[in-house]
Design a protein around this motif. Structure first.
Motif, short mmCIF file in Angstrom:
data_model
loop_
_atom_site.label_atom_id
_atom_site.label_comp_id
_atom_site.label_asym_id
_atom_site.label_seq_id
_atom_site.Cartn_x
_atom_site.Cartn_y
_atom_site.Cartn_z
N PHE A 60 0.86 -1.18 0.00
CA PHE A 60 0.00 0.00 0.00
C PHE A 60 0.89 1.23 0.00
O PHE A 60 2.05 1.18 0.40
N ASP A 61 0.33 2.32 -0.48
CA ASP A 61 1.07 3.58 -0.56
C ASP A 61 0.63 4.50 0.57
O ASP A 61 -0.55 4.59 0.89
N ILE A 62 1.59 5.16 1.18
CA ILE A 62 1.29 6.17 2.19
C ILE A 62 1.37 7.51 1.48
O ILE A 62 2.42 7.86 0.93
N PRO A 63 0.27 8.27 1.46
CA PRO A 63 0.28 9.54 0.74
C PRO A 63 1.22 10.55 1.43
O PRO A 63 1.43 10.50 2.65
N ASP A 64 1.75 11.46 0.64
CA ASP A 64 2.64 12.49 1.19
C ASP A 64 1.92 13.35 2.22
O ASP A 64 2.55 13.88 3.14
N SER A 65 0.61 13.48 2.10
CA SER A 65 -0.14 14.31 3.05
C SER A 65 -0.05 13.74 4.47
O SER A 65 -0.27 14.47 5.45
N ALA A 66 0.28 12.46 4.62
CA ALA A 66 0.41 11.86 5.95
C ALA A 66 1.60 12.44 6.69
O ALA A 66 1.64 12.42 7.92
N PHE A 67 2.58 12.97 5.96
CA PHE A 67 3.78 13.52 6.58
C PHE A 67 3.76 15.05 6.66
O PHE A 67 4.72 15.66 7.10
N ALA A 68 2.67 15.65 6.23
CA ALA A 68 2.54 17.11 6.25
C ALA A 68 2.36 17.58 7.69
O ALA A 68 1.77 16.87 8.52
N PRO A 69 2.86 18.76 8.03
CA PRO A 69 2.69 19.26 9.40
C PRO A 69 1.22 19.54 9.69
O PRO A 69 0.42 19.79 8.79
N LEU A 70 0.87 19.46 10.98
CA LEU A 70 -0.51 19.72 11.38
C LEU A 70 -0.81 21.22 11.29
O LEU A 70 0.06 22.05 11.51
N THR A 71 -2.07 21.53 10.99
CA THR A 71 -2.49 22.93 10.95
C THR A 71 -2.68 23.42 12.38
O THR A 71 -2.74 22.63 13.32
N GLU A 72 -2.83 24.73 12.53
CA GLU A 72 -3.06 25.30 13.86
C GLU A 72 -4.33 24.73 14.49
O GLU A 72 -4.35 24.43 15.68
N GLU A 73 -5.35 24.56 13.68
CA GLU A 73 -6.62 24.03 14.18
C GLU A 73 -6.45 22.59 14.67
O GLU A 73 -6.96 22.21 15.72
N GLU A 74 -5.71 21.78 13.92
CA GLU A 74 -5.47 20.39 14.32
C GLU A 74 -4.64 20.33 15.59
O GLU A 74 -4.88 19.48 16.46
N LEU A 75 -3.67 21.22 15.74
CA LEU A 75 -2.85 21.25 16.94
C LEU A 75 -3.70 21.58 18.15
O LEU A 75 -3.52 20.99 19.25
N LYS A 76 -4.68 22.49 18.00
CA LYS A 76 -5.57 22.85 19.10
C LYS A 76 -6.45 21.67 19.50
O LYS A 76 -6.71 21.43 20.67
N GLU A 77 -6.93 20.92 18.48
CA GLU A 77 -7.77 19.74 18.75
C GLU A 77 -7.01 18.71 19.58
O GLU A 77 -7.59 18.01 20.41
N TRP A 78 -5.72 18.60 19.36
CA TRP A 78 -4.89 17.63 20.09
C TRP A 78 -4.36 18.22 21.41
O TRP A 78 -3.69 17.54 22.16
N GLY A 79 -4.65 19.46 21.64
CA GLY A 79 -4.20 20.10 22.88
C GLY A 79 -2.73 20.41 22.87
O GLY A 79 -2.09 20.45 23.91
N LEU A 80 -2.17 20.64 21.69
CA LEU A 80 -0.74 20.95 21.59
C LEU A 80 -0.48 22.41 21.38
O LEU A 80 -1.17 23.16 20.86
#
Length: 80
Positions: A60-80
């Motif tokens: 299976f292929d892992i898309p390049d988007s899997a290695f992209a940095p998280l957005t500010e919104e995603e970081l907030k969701e994770w509490g980072l």
């Protein structure tokens, strides 16, 4: 199929097993009533074991988007 008594089966079991290995089948009877069948067991088909490092599933292929940095919104969701 040949019918044998339980006494015959106990007395000559080795001989009957050798014949069953060659494909013969027996009915074992107690008196006049059949109670069991002596038949060959189907040969076990062994599955080939995978070699070390060999994959069993399709690749299976892992898309390049899997290695992209998280957005500010995603970081907030994770509490980072």
């Amino acid at each position: 199929m040949t019918t044998i008594t339980t006494h015959e089966a106990k007395t000559h079991l080795s001989r009957y097993l050798a014949e069953v290995e060659q494909g013969k089948e027996y009915i074992i009877a107690r008196g006049k009533h059949a109670v069991a069948m002596l038949v060959p067991v189907p040969a076990e088909q062994k599955k080939a074991r995978p070699k070390v490092g060999e994959t069993l599933d399709p690749p299976f292929d892992i898309p390049d988007s899997a290695f992209a940095p998280l957005t500010e919104e995603e970081l907030k969701e994770w509490g980072l």
